[in-house]
Every structure is written in C-alpha cells, then in structure tokens.
Motif scaffolding. Structure first.
Motif, PDB file in Angstrom:
ATOM      1  N   ARG A  46       0.832  -1.209   0.000  1.00 35.06           N
ATOM      2  CA  ARG A  46       0.000   0.000   0.000  1.00 35.06           C
ATOM      3  C   ARG A  46       0.866   1.258   0.000  1.00 35.06           C
ATOM      4  NH1 ARG A  46      -2.542  -2.186   4.403  1.00 35.06           N
ATOM      5  NH2 ARG A  46      -2.356  -0.248   5.549  1.00 35.06           N
ATOM      6  N   SER A 103      -7.392   1.157   0.450  1.00 32.21           N
ATOM      7  CA  SER A 103      -8.523   1.005   1.368  1.00 32.21           C
ATOM      8  C   SER A 103      -9.720   1.759   0.791  1.00 32.21           C
ATOM      9  CB  SER A 103      -8.163   1.586   2.741  1.00 32.21           C
ATOM     10  OG  SER A 103      -8.076   3.001   2.658  1.00 32.21           O
ATOM     11  N   GLU A 105     -11.560   4.126   2.089  1.00 32.34           N
ATOM     12  CA  GLU A 105     -11.493   5.580   2.312  1.00 32.34           C
ATOM     13  C   GLU A 105     -10.524   6.227   1.328  1.00 32.34           C
ATOM     14  OE1 GLU A 105     -12.154   9.362   3.570  1.00 32.34           O
ATOM     15  OE2 GLU A 105     -13.341   7.583   4.002  1.00 32.34           O
ATOM     16  N   VAL A 106      -9.382   5.617   1.127  1.00 35.14           N
ATOM     17  CA  VAL A 106      -8.411   6.170   0.176  1.00 35.14           C
ATOM     18  C   VAL A 106      -8.986   6.119  -1.235  1.00 35.14           C
ATOM     19  CG1 VAL A 106      -6.142   5.806  -0.895  1.00 35.14           C
ATOM     20  CG2 VAL A 106      -6.397   5.674   1.598  1.00 35.14           C
ATOM     21  N   ASP A 162      -4.314   5.835   6.558  1.00 36.24           N
ATOM     22  CA  ASP A 162      -4.414   4.398   6.301  1.00 36.24           C
ATOM     23  C   ASP A 162      -3.096   3.684   6.600  1.00 36.24           C
ATOM     24  OD1 ASP A 162      -5.806   2.028   5.304  1.00 36.24           O
ATOM     25  OD2 ASP A 162      -4.458   2.181   3.585  1.00 36.24           O
TER      26      ASP A 162
END
Length: 172
Positions: A46, A103, A105-106, A162
């Motif tokens: 990530r 994620s 939200e990202v 995140d």
C-alpha cells in the motif's frame, strides 16, 4: 502388574499429550508470524502504491497547469500534447492499480481526484482544439485545475492515515 502398565501408559500418554501441545503451540506461532509477515507485506504494498499514485496525480495536475500556460502564452506543440498525455497515462495506470490495493477511504478520495483530473483534461483538450463547450474558458479550466490541489491534499491525508503515519481525525 496393572499398576505398572497404568504407570507406563500414563507416562507414554503424558509424553504424547505434551508433544501434541507443543506442536499446536508451534503451529500457532508459525501462523502468527505468517500473519504478521502478510500484514507487513500488505503495508509495504500500500505504501508503494500510495506514493506512486500521489506522485502521478500531482504530475498530471502539473502537466495540466503547464498545458494551460502554453495555451495562453504560445502555440501548443506536439511535445506539449505528448507530455500531457503521458502524465494522464501514468496517472490512469497507477489509479487502476490503486483500485485493487487501496482502502475504501483512500479509494473514495482517489476517485474524486481522478474525476476532477479527467474533467480538467477534457476542458484543456477541447480548448487546445479550439472546440470548447459552452462556457468553457482557459480561466475556468485553470480554476478547475487549481481546485484539484485540495482534493490531492485530502487524498494524501487519507493515505497517511491508512498507513498509520498520522492519527485519525477526531470530530468534536
């Protein structure tokens, strides 16, 4: 005799149970290590993806800005168009990768950046072809391009949160 057999059976049974408990403990330890390793690999994946997405989105935004300057100050060259298209391609490719890794939200923030960049790109290309849609101007495109920076900041903040680099924002 029965006592001796029971003693031997108890000793052997105890050794067997101890061995099984040790095997279970080793298996749990291996699973914990494997789980920790997978978490670390996921975090590294990530982190790499987010850094590249942030970089490519910023470069696309900068390329749009440079193209707008070229439109206002001089004749746009094929090299200008190629540079803009290359920045767009790089961002598209990195955004596609992020769709599989980021994620939720990202991804929400990245999608907002992607939509905004593509909208400005469309305006810039139409202006470049001298075929703007009603109401489209270089000043309007520049304003839209500038507003992308706030979306980029929000995306970067979500990425950092995140990754655990910054604490979650608390409302209150």
């Amino acid at each position: 005799m029965i006592i001796a057999v029971a003693g031997v059976a108890g000793t052997l049974g105890g050794a067997f149970l101890t061995q099984r408990a040790a095997e279970r403990s080793r298996r749990r330890e291996i699973e914990l290590v494997r789980g920790h390793t997978e978490q670390q690999e996921n975090l590294a994946l990530r982190r790499t993806c987010y850094a590249a997405l942030n970089r490519d989105a910023r470069q696309f935004t900068t390329a749009l800005n440079q193209h707008l300057h070229a439109l206002r100050e001089r004749e746009v060259t094929e090299a200008d168009r190629a540079a803009l298209d290359e920045a767009k391609r790089a961002h598209r490719d990195q955004y596609s990768e992020a769709q599989m890794i980021a994620s939720d939200e990202v991804l929400v923030r990245a999608a907002a950046v992607n939509r905004a960049l593509n909208a400005v790109y469309g305006q810039v290309r139409r202006l470049d072809r001298a075929e703007p849609e009603p109401g489209e101007t270089a000043a309007g495109a520049a304003e839209a391009q500038y507003s992308v920076w706030e979306l980029l900041r929000a995306m970067r903040a979500a990425m950092r949160q995140d990754l655990g680099v910054t604490a979650p924002e608390t409302s209150g």
